[in-house]
Scaffold this motif. Structure first.
Motif, PDB file in Angstrom:
ATOM      1  N   GLY A 163       0.840  -1.188   0.000  1.00 31.93           N
ATOM      2  CA  GLY A 163       0.000   0.000   0.000  1.00 31.93           C
ATOM      3  C   GLY A 163       0.874   1.236   0.000  1.00 31.93           C
ATOM      4  O   GLY A 163       2.011   1.214   0.492  1.00 31.93           O
ATOM      5  N   ALA A 164       0.371   2.338  -0.584  1.00 31.11           N
ATOM      6  CA  ALA A 164       1.156   3.569  -0.648  1.00 31.11           C
ATOM      7  C   ALA A 164       0.219   4.766  -0.663  1.00 31.11           C
ATOM      8  O   ALA A 164      -0.907   4.698  -1.178  1.00 31.11           O
ATOM      9  N   VAL A 165       0.690   5.869  -0.085  1.00 30.31           N
ATOM     10  CA  VAL A 165       0.006   7.157  -0.124  1.00 30.31           C
ATOM     11  C   VAL A 165       1.018   8.179  -0.621  1.00 30.31           C
ATOM     12  O   VAL A 165       2.178   8.187  -0.176  1.00 30.31           O
ATOM     13  N   ARG A 166       0.596   9.062  -1.534  1.00 24.42           N
ATOM     14  CA  ARG A 166       1.527  10.024  -2.124  1.00 24.42           C
ATOM     15  C   ARG A 166       0.847  11.381  -2.301  1.00 24.42           C
ATOM     16  O   ARG A 166      -0.372  11.467  -2.463  1.00 24.42           O
ATOM     17  N   PHE A 167       1.680  12.414  -2.309  1.00 20.15           N
ATOM     18  CA  PHE A 167       1.191  13.774  -2.532  1.00 20.15           C
ATOM     19  C   PHE A 167       2.309  14.560  -3.196  1.00 20.15           C
ATOM     20  O   PHE A 167       3.476  14.437  -2.812  1.00 20.15           O
ATOM     21  N   GLY A 168       1.928  15.366  -4.207  1.00 18.60           N
ATOM     22  CA  GLY A 168       2.962  16.132  -4.880  1.00 18.60           C
ATOM     23  C   GLY A 168       2.419  17.115  -5.883  1.00 18.60           C
ATOM     24  O   GLY A 168       1.235  17.484  -5.867  1.00 18.60           O
ATOM     25  N   ARG A 169       3.297  17.519  -6.799  1.00 15.71           N
ATOM     26  CA  ARG A 169       2.970  18.518  -7.806  1.00 15.71           C
ATOM     27  C   ARG A 169       3.614  18.109  -9.125  1.00 15.71           C
ATOM     28  O   ARG A 169       4.741  17.600  -9.132  1.00 15.71           O
ATOM     29  N   THR A 170       2.890  18.325 -10.213  1.00 11.26           N
ATOM     30  CA  THR A 170       3.406  17.954 -11.525  1.00 11.26           C
ATOM     31  C   THR A 170       3.302  19.120 -12.482  1.00 11.26           C
ATOM     32  O   THR A 170       2.424  19.996 -12.333  1.00 11.26           O
ATOM     33  N   GLN A 171       4.192  19.154 -13.450  1.00 14.14           N
ATOM     34  CA  GLN A 171       4.181  20.163 -14.509  1.00 14.14           C
ATOM     35  C   GLN A 171       4.448  19.445 -15.824  1.00 14.14           C
ATOM     36  O   GLN A 171       5.507  18.840 -16.006  1.00 14.14           O
ATOM     37  N   ASN A 172       3.486  19.512 -16.735  1.00 11.36           N
ATOM     38  CA  ASN A 172       3.586  18.782 -17.997  1.00 11.36           C
ATOM     39  C   ASN A 172       3.693  19.744 -19.161  1.00 11.36           C
ATOM     40  O   ASN A 172       2.928  20.710 -19.263  1.00 11.36           O
ATOM     41  N   SER A 173       4.631  19.468 -20.038  1.00 14.75           N
ATOM     42  CA  SER A 173       4.762  20.179 -21.313  1.00 14.75           C
ATOM     43  C   SER A 173       5.160  19.153 -22.352  1.00 14.75           C
ATOM     44  O   SER A 173       5.377  17.983 -22.039  1.00 14.75           O
ATOM     45  N   ASN A 174       5.279  19.581 -23.602  1.00 13.79           N
ATOM     46  CA  ASN A 174       5.623  18.618 -24.649  1.00 13.79           C
ATOM     47  C   ASN A 174       7.051  18.112 -24.519  1.00 13.79           C
ATOM     48  O   ASN A 174       7.329  16.934 -24.736  1.00 13.79           O
ATOM     49  N   LEU A 182       9.052  18.385 -21.697  1.00 14.29           N
ATOM     50  CA  LEU A 182       9.473  17.956 -20.364  1.00 14.29           C
ATOM     51  C   LEU A 182       8.262  17.804 -19.451  1.00 14.29           C
ATOM     52  O   LEU A 182       7.421  18.699 -19.366  1.00 14.29           O
ATOM     53  N   ASP A 183       8.184  16.664 -18.784  1.00 18.11           N
ATOM     54  CA  ASP A 183       7.218  16.437 -17.711  1.00 18.11           C
ATOM     55  C   ASP A 183       7.994  16.303 -16.411  1.00 18.11           C
ATOM     56  O   ASP A 183       8.955  15.528 -16.326  1.00 18.11           O
ATOM     57  N   ARG A 184       7.559  17.062 -15.376  1.00 19.13           N
ATOM     58  CA  ARG A 184       8.248  17.014 -14.082  1.00 19.13           C
ATOM     59  C   ARG A 184       7.239  16.714 -12.982  1.00 19.13           C
ATOM     60  O   ARG A 184       6.171  17.324 -12.933  1.00 19.13           O
ATOM     61  N   THR A 185       7.601  15.781 -12.113  1.00 21.49           N
ATOM     62  CA  THR A 185       6.741  15.426 -10.993  1.00 21.49           C
ATOM     63  C   THR A 185       7.585  15.351  -9.725  1.00 21.49           C
ATOM     64  O   THR A 185       8.605  14.655  -9.690  1.00 21.49           O
ATOM     65  N   THR A 186       7.148  16.075  -8.708  1.00 23.87           N
ATOM     66  CA  THR A 186       7.791  16.045  -7.395  1.00 23.87           C
ATOM     67  C   THR A 186       6.756  15.571  -6.392  1.00 23.87           C
ATOM     68  O   THR A 186       5.649  16.124  -6.326  1.00 23.87           O
ATOM     69  N   TYR A 187       7.099  14.531  -5.598  1.00 18.12           N
ATOM     70  CA  TYR A 187       6.099  14.003  -4.683  1.00 18.12           C
ATOM     71  C   TYR A 187       6.753  13.360  -3.456  1.00 18.12           C
ATOM     72  O   TYR A 187       7.903  12.915  -3.491  1.00 18.12           O
ATOM     73  N   ASN A 195      10.660  12.272  -3.867  1.00 28.82           N
ATOM     74  CA  ASN A 195      11.021  11.798  -5.203  1.00 28.82           C
ATOM     75  C   ASN A 195      10.862  12.898  -6.255  1.00 28.82           C
ATOM     76  O   ASN A 195       9.960  13.741  -6.155  1.00 28.82           O
ATOM     77  N   GLN A 196      11.737  12.835  -7.239  1.00 23.93           N
ATOM     78  CA  GLN A 196      11.663  13.706  -8.416  1.00 23.93           C
ATOM     79  C   GLN A 196      11.739  12.827  -9.657  1.00 23.93           C
ATOM     80  O   GLN A 196      12.682  12.045  -9.827  1.00 23.93           O
ATOM     81  N   ALA A 197      10.718  12.945 -10.522  1.00 22.11           N
ATOM     82  CA  ALA A 197      10.681  12.159 -11.760  1.00 22.11           C
ATOM     83  C   ALA A 197      10.500  13.106 -12.936  1.00 22.11           C
ATOM     84  O   ALA A 197       9.556  13.903 -12.967  1.00 22.11           O
ATOM     85  N   ASN A 198      11.410  13.020 -13.902  1.00 25.09           N
ATOM     86  CA  ASN A 198      11.367  13.865 -15.097  1.00 25.09           C
ATOM     87  C   ASN A 198      11.345  12.997 -16.346  1.00 25.09           C
ATOM     88  O   ASN A 198      11.966  11.926 -16.386  1.00 25.09           O
ATOM     89  N   VAL A 199      10.644  13.473 -17.362  1.00 32.10           N
ATOM     90  CA  VAL A 199      10.642  12.822 -18.671  1.00 32.10           C
ATOM     91  C   VAL A 199      10.934  13.886 -19.714  1.00 32.10           C
ATOM     92  O   VAL A 199      10.186  14.863 -19.849  1.00 32.10           O
ATOM     93  N   LEU A 241      13.929  10.413 -22.671  1.00 28.23           N
ATOM     94  CA  LEU A 241      14.771  10.076 -21.527  1.00 28.23           C
ATOM     95  C   LEU A 241      13.954  10.251 -20.259  1.00 28.23           C
ATOM     96  O   LEU A 241      13.394  11.318 -20.011  1.00 28.23           O
ATOM     97  N   SER A 242      13.871   9.189 -19.477  1.00 27.22           N
ATOM     98  CA  SER A 242      13.175   9.230 -18.198  1.00 27.22           C
ATOM     99  C   SER A 242      14.192   9.086 -17.076  1.00 27.22           C
ATOM    100  O   SER A 242      15.029   8.181 -17.104  1.00 27.22           O
ATOM    101  N   GLY A 243      14.131   9.992 -16.116  1.00 21.62           N
ATOM    102  CA  GLY A 243      15.049   9.944 -14.982  1.00 21.62           C
ATOM    103  C   GLY A 243      14.311  10.123 -13.673  1.00 21.62           C
ATOM    104  O   GLY A 243      13.395  10.947 -13.575  1.00 21.62           O
ATOM    105  N   GLN A 244      14.679   9.344 -12.655  1.00 18.01           N
ATOM    106  CA  GLN A 244      14.047   9.420 -11.345  1.00 18.01           C
ATOM    107  C   GLN A 244      15.125   9.421 -10.263  1.00 18.01           C
ATOM    108  O   GLN A 244      16.092   8.659 -10.339  1.00 18.01           O
TER     109      GLN A 244
END
Length: 645
Positions: A380-391, A393-398, A438-442, A458-461
């Motif tokens: 089980g997991a619970v998460r909270f964060g913020r994402t910013q999507n563009s063509n 670059l996609d960035r997610t911090t949670y 965590n920081q995940a970028n595409v 390129l996907s990096g976490q």
């Protein structure tokens, strides 16, 4: 002669009345006048064309004399008409050769001395004409900006000249000449010069030097700048959801890339099933062009039921519900339940609609039970964060809080949990928890996000956190401690000659922590199955514990190479593919082995090969794969849809 003149002359010959039509007209006139001399006796002819490729096919398809030779015996021409066609054939052959860039071609047409009804046509192309001098001049707003020293205008002019398709030294061909002009206009319009037109174009071939002099002048007209933004089609969603994703304001140049990026951002929200972004191309309104956004909204409530099957997880059912405006607020709530033989999972997520700077707040909860080759994992997991999507670059911090309980049998059993004779199995369970940031970028640079064929992604976490759990049978020294988690995946797409397409993938992962720090199963690595190493059971390529059970690893490496080609020109969206995958997970990279080892923590590197079918649907590629892994005595059948970034 200019290229345009060559083309006009050739078209005039092709559009002139055919010999058969002229003969019928002659017969009608004779019947009307009741006084004509009888024509000479008609006879069929056989044509033999002696010319290198592609001239042989060009002559056989376009010469008047060749078309006349295909007439039936009852419709064949008389000797007078044949004489005229034979006399005209050399000039026609030379004109056809000029369309391929050969202005010194020699064409001879004569009757075979051994058989007067056999016509011999020979073409020797000679050297091709090449581009000698190339001049491209600009008028309009682009030229004025460049003259004032604007660096962007100067760069655009230089780029258009360097990207011109027919550079000095290249063979001059009519089709390339027309294509190069169209390409330049398209590039200008993509930069916001929607009214660009050619005001002068000339291509002259000097017979003495066999060089073509190209001279062109393009009037770019004004550059179109953003004016008012008009939104059409909004009924239930807030119009601000559309306006805030524009990413540009008044006076911004309306380049094609800027408009397509805006359109793609709207589509990725999941709020609309149709999106079009256009602007008024009236040059009089260029300084304040109205931008119109036409959308068609998705339904507020959507429920789907999907049935699936593969050779790994067998039959499964998936239920999904989406509320695109939960409680009337600008947010989307998604619930997904999957129930199958080996996997039962529930995932819920809540995301605000993208606002200024394309940001969204996200939260979610997930619960799952996964039975693999020799273990059962409840998590089980619970998460909270913020994402910013563009063509690009996609960035997610949670932030994520998770827990997993992994149970393995005390003895190595044949099949999942099977014993013979049947006994109640005893299990050992590892209880692990983790709190992480965590920081995940595409990053993407592809020709199409949905159906890529050229470019890379390129996907990096990166994750840091604190994990651990109480002692267990597998690790009596288990403890708590900090850890970091690194992951990277690069995918490259290459379009090859003759409609072949190549795709390559490399995937690496590593967890850095002290010995005996218990890690949740979802944080560790396992390989095998779809989008990993095909030909092996899902999550089966991983290290073994002291009792031979498969467990998660701290190191991961997989790689794949696939080549594909359409089945037929009439089915360009349906491809065949063949591929090879390699990789595995292990306790450490040094524990990876090409052959199976009994040492605890080691893992064999899987090697799978297979073939598949690809349907490039509007929502992404639908893939059906049949694969076999090294040392595996059965085939695996997999079905998947979409692109993994």
């Amino acid at each position: 002669m200019t290229a345009a003149g060559v083309a006009r002359e050739h078209l005039q010959r092709l559009s002139a009345p055919s010999p058969r039509a002229r003969l019928l007209a002659h017969g009608l006139a004779c019947a009307t006048a009741l006084a004509c001399a009888a024509p000479a006796q008609a006879a069929t002819r056989e044509l033999v064309v002696d010319a290198p490729s592609p001239f042989k096919a060009l002559l056989e398809k376009n010469l008047d004399i060749e078309r006349a030779a295909r007439l039936g015996e009852s419709d064949s021409l008389d000797d007078t008409e044949w004489s005229r066609l034979i006399a005209a054939a050399p000039a026609q052959g030379r004109a056809l050769a000029q369309t391929e860039g050969y202005f010194r071609a020699e064409v001879t047409v004569a009757a075979d001395p051994a058989d007067p009804h056999r016509i011999l046509i020979k073409l020797m192309p000679g050297p091709p004409a090449t581009v000698g001098r190339f001049t491209l001049e600009f008028d309009g707003e682009l030229a004025r900006a460049a003259e004032s020293g604007d660096s962007k205008a100067l760069d655009l002019e230089a780029s258009l000249r360097s990207e011109w398709e027919m550079q000095p030294g290249q063979v001059f061909r009519n089709r390339n000449w027309d294509g190069a002009k169209a390409q330049t206009l398209s590039a200008l319009r993509a930069e916001g010069y929607a009214a660009a037109v050619w005001t002068a174009t000339a291509a002259q071939v000097d017979p003495a030097t066999n060089k073509a002099r190209l001279f062109l002048v393009v009037d770019t007209g004004p550059r179109f700048l953003a004016g008012d933004l008009v939104v059409e089609g909004i009924e239930r969603q807030a119009e601000s959801n559309v306006r805030e994703l524009a990413g540009f304001g008044l006076g911004t140049p309306l380049t094609q890339k800027r408009l397509l990026d805006y359109q793609d951002r709207l589509q990725k929200t999941g709020l609309f099933d149709q999106v079009a972004v256009i602007y008024d191309p009236d040059p009089a309104q260029a300084a304040h062009a109205t931008v119109t956004v036409r959308v068609h909204e998705q339904s507020l409530q959507q429920a789907t039921v999907a049935l699936g099957w593969n050779s790994l997880t067998k039959a499964r059912i998936t239920l999904e519900h989406v509320d695109r405006r939960i409680f009337g607020l600008p947010a989307t709530l998604s619930n997904k339940v999957q129930w199958g033989k080996d996997v039962q999972a529930w995932d819920a997520s809540l995301a605000t609609h993208p606002a200024e700077n394309f940001h969204s707040w996200i939260s979610g909860v997930s619960v799952s039970s996964i039975q693999s080759t020799s273990d059962l994992v409840r998590a089980g997991a619970v998460r909270f964060g913020r994402t910013q999507n563009s063509n690009a670059l996609d960035r997610t911090t949670y932030v994520q809080l998770e827990r997993s309980i992994q149970c393995t049998p005390h003895a190595r059993l044949v099949g999942p949990w099977a014993t013979d004779p049947p006994i109640e199995p005893k299990f050992d369970c590892v209880d692990a928890r983790a709190l992480s940031l965590n920081q995940a970028n595409v990053w993407r640079n592809v020709d199409s996000v949905i159906l890529p064929t050229d470019g890379y992604s390129l996907s990096g976490q990166v994750g840091v956190g604190y994990a651990g759990g109480p002692p267990s049978y597998n690790d009596r020294d288990a403890t708590y401690g900090p850890y970091s988690r690194l992951y990277g995946r690069v995918t490259r797409y290459w379009p090859l000659a003759d409609s072949f397409f190549l795709q390559g993938r490399l995937e690496l992962g590593q967890i850095v922590t002290r010995p005996h720090v218990a890690m949740p199963d979802a944080e560790q690595w396992r390989a095998g199955g779809v989008d990993s190493v095909r030909g092996y059971d899902w999550r089966s390529l991983a290290p073994h514990d002291s009792r031979g059970n498969v467990v998660g690893g701290n190191s991961l490496v997989t790689a794949s190479l696939e080549i594909a080609h359409p089945f037929a020109q009439s089915l360009p969206s349906v491809w065949w593919a063949t591929f090879v995958d390699v990789g595995s997970a292990a306790s450490h990279f040094s524990d990876l082995r090409w052959h199976e080892s009994a040492k605890t923590g080691t893992a064999e590197i899987g090697r799978g090969v297979g073939v598949g079918v690809r349907w490039r649907s509007p929502v992404g590629p639908l893939k059906i794969d049949l694969s076999k892994g090294a040392g595996i005595d059965h085939l695996h059948l997999d079905l998947s849809i979409g692109v993994i970034f």
